[in-house]
Scaffold this active site. Structure first.
Site, PDB file in Angstrom:
ATOM      1  N   LYS A   1       0.875  -1.178   0.000  1.00 54.54           N
ATOM      2  CA  LYS A   1       0.000   0.000   0.000  1.00 54.54           C
ATOM      3  C   LYS A   1       0.914   1.230   0.000  1.00 54.54           C
ATOM      4  CE  LYS A   1      -4.070   2.019   2.173  1.00 54.54           C
ATOM      5  NZ  LYS A   1      -3.517   3.391   2.199  1.00 54.54           N
ATOM      6  N   VAL A   2       1.227   1.670  -1.197  1.00 54.01           N
ATOM      7  CA  VAL A   2       2.170   2.779  -1.367  1.00 54.01           C
ATOM      8  C   VAL A   2       1.560   4.056  -0.801  1.00 54.01           C
ATOM      9  CG1 VAL A   2       3.490   4.123  -3.038  1.00 54.01           C
ATOM     10  CG2 VAL A   2       3.149   1.668  -3.395  1.00 54.01           C
TER      11      VAL A   2
END
Length: 556
Positions: free
Chosen positions: A122-123
């Site tokens: 989850k950037v």
């Protein structure tokens, strides 16, 4: 718009566990209005000036707290900021947002109902839509409300990491992804979020400073209406220049695999900041059916924040055995690394006053070494801040050897120290045991327990006859402890090193030593030597030592 969406998502996950404050409606309205106004000021600075006045994690948690309060007291979430954030350009495919699961168990249940699962980091950045037509980047749109966003095309064309021309299946495509701040070997667990997404959002809002766009990367996490076969899609994206997507999209074969990869991405070096792991099914609906909040084929399992927002319920004072007053903040329970935290030490009264913490404040707490909770800072102070008065300065190193109503805290602290390994080492006797003994037998001073008989101990309420007998034996054995143990139990202000260097001591030899004599020992300065002499010659200690001599205790 990421801030508004993240607040809603945090609220979505948090309602079940949220505890509503015990406030009057009037106070609730004041608190909600004040925090709403502050968040609006932060939003204005963020969106109009590209300036982040508070870090991302704190903003998210305070925004979620505001939404919780609004839910608790029947106040509608403020919509006054939404028109400024919602853009005018319609997304070809809506951004659905990502539902957050709260635990491994919840994620496992979600995974069991789906097939063809893949995982991605989850950037931590800012979401964007890229539209390619006839092989060229035709449009770039900020997430906005998921349906419409701002036109970022001109700024995106200046970002070197975003391909301007594509061929093949991607020549006419819609891509969704994350603009992120490029990092060199970023270890999330050690470095935290570094305010990465605020930096990206600020860069996108500025009209100048084009060189700063060189520090922005792109991670494509969705290709709506792209190939249904994930390996085929990843190969095409990689060939087109979106190499990070294929590198960081892995099969999610089991919950164990996801958990292991989540830990790995949190603890190893990456080119971006992350705040969790995303699991998605490749079997997703056609893009025309995507709607905000309805992305049932994708979820996120976020990392536990290093620091958690907690409301302060109360301020309490504790008096230690030396008379030092320490301050403790009683918190609404929060989870830190699977540890439930309800109390945090604020140190001395002076430090508490410097921190300026009061019931009703919102504070960030984290875990220090050995898992000890600590207060990082106060992030929000309430409307009505009433602080309790600390105890008076009647407590010191020579107070409360004797029990009295005003002395109970320090008196019990002395007893707990006395039975510890540093004192007389009375096995199995802690605070609860001392309180049971005192309640039944009402000690006069900290050594009165030496007079308890076997029958009295076995008849003590709260203690079994077997435990009472065991204590009686231990109390008898304690009588033969070395003299050095007894004076340590009393609380003499001497270090172990000084006591050892002093040689074979008795109370008489200790009483005969002058300040200069003590000063000559290692680890004892002028001030410490004076404290020792004052302590030894105090009337309170004199009475106790004579009493111990009458009990034939070694050295007295």
């Amino acid at each position: 718009m990421w801030r508004w969406i993240s607040g809603l998502m945090l609220l979505w996950c948090g309602y079940g566990a949220a505890v509503c404050p015990v406030w009057s409606q009037v106070k609730a309205e004041k608190e909600i209005a004040l925090l709403s106004a502050q968040i609006k000021r932060w939003d204005d600075a963020y969106w109009k000036q590209g300036v982040s006045e508070v870090n991302d994690e704190t903003y998210d948690q305070l925004n979620a707290r505001l939404a919780q309060w609004q839910h608790c007291f029947g106040s509608d979430p403020s919509e006054e900021k939404l028109p400024a954030l919602i853009g005018r350009v319609k997304h070809p495919v809506a951004h659905t947002g990502v539902h957050k699961v709260a635990s491994k168990v919840e994620l496992n249940q979600w995974m069991r109902a789906r097939r063809n699962l893949w995982m991605q980091p989850k950037v931590d950045g800012v979401a964007v839509t890229l539209v390619y037509r006839d092989g060229k980047l035709a449009q770039a749109i900020s997430r906005g409300d998921g349906l419409k966003g701002e036109d970022w095309t001109a700024r995106i064309r200046l970002i070197p990491s975003v391909p301007q021309n594509l061929a093949g299946a991607l020549a006419n495509s819609v891509l969704q992804g994350e603009l992120f701040w490029l990092r060199d070997r970023h270890v999330q667990q050690q470095m935290g979020g570094m305010n990465a997404r605020a930096k990206v959002a600020g860069a996108m809002m500025r009209q100048k400073d084009a060189p700063i766009l060189n520090q922005i990367g792109i991670f494509i996490w969705a290709w709506p209406d792209g190939p249904k076969d994930m390996p085929v899609a990843l190969a095409a994206l990689s060939k087109a220049g979106f190499t990070l997507t294929s590198r960081f999209t892995l099969p999610a074969a089991s919950i164990e695999a996801v958990e292991k990869q989540r830990s790995a991405w949190q603890t190893t070096a990456l080119p971006f900041a992350t705040d969790g792991i995303v699991v998605r099914s490749a079997e997703e609906p056609t893009g025309e059916n995507w709607l905000p909040g309805e992305g049932t084929w994708v979820v996120a399992w976020k990392y536990m924040p290093v620091a958690q927002l907690a409301g302060v319920k109360d301020i309490q004072f504790a008096v230690g055995r030396t008379g030092r007053v320490s301050v403790v903040a009683v918190l609404e329970p929060v989870l830190l690394d699977d540890k439930r935290v309800q109390r945090v030490s604020l140190g001395s009264v002076v430090r508490w006053q410097q921190l300026d913490v009061a019931p009703g404040d919102q504070v960030l707490v984290s875990l220090a070494g050995q898992g000890i909770p600590r207060l990082d800072r106060v992030v929000w102070r309430g409307v009505d801040r009433q602080k309790p008065q600390p105890p008076t300065s009647q407590y010191h190193s020579l107070s409360c050897f004797y029990a009295s109503p005003d002395c109970m805290e320090q008196f019990f602290a002395r007893l707990i120290w006395l039975s510890s390994k540093q004192g007389l080492d009375i096995e199995g006797l802690g605070e609860s045991g001392w309180r049971a003994l005192y309640q039944a037998h009402h000690f006069e001073h900290i050594f009165s327990w030496l007079l308890l008989t076997q029958a009295e101990l076995q008849a003590t309420p709260g203690l079994s006859a077997v435990r009472g007998l065991a204590l009686w034996h231990r109390f008898n054995l304690v009588r033969d402890r070395p003299f050095i143990r007894w004076i340590s139990a009393m609380g003499v202000p001497l270090t172990k090193a000084t006591l050892k260097a002093a040689g074979g001591l008795t109370w008489q030899t200790m009483s005969e030593r002058s300040v200069a004599d003590w000063r000559a020992l290692p680890g004892t300065g002028e001030e410490k030597a004076r404290q020792i002499v004052t302590w030894i010659n105090s009337p309170q200690v004199d009475v106790l030592t004579k009493w111990l001599a009458e009990q034939h205790i070694n050295g007295f």
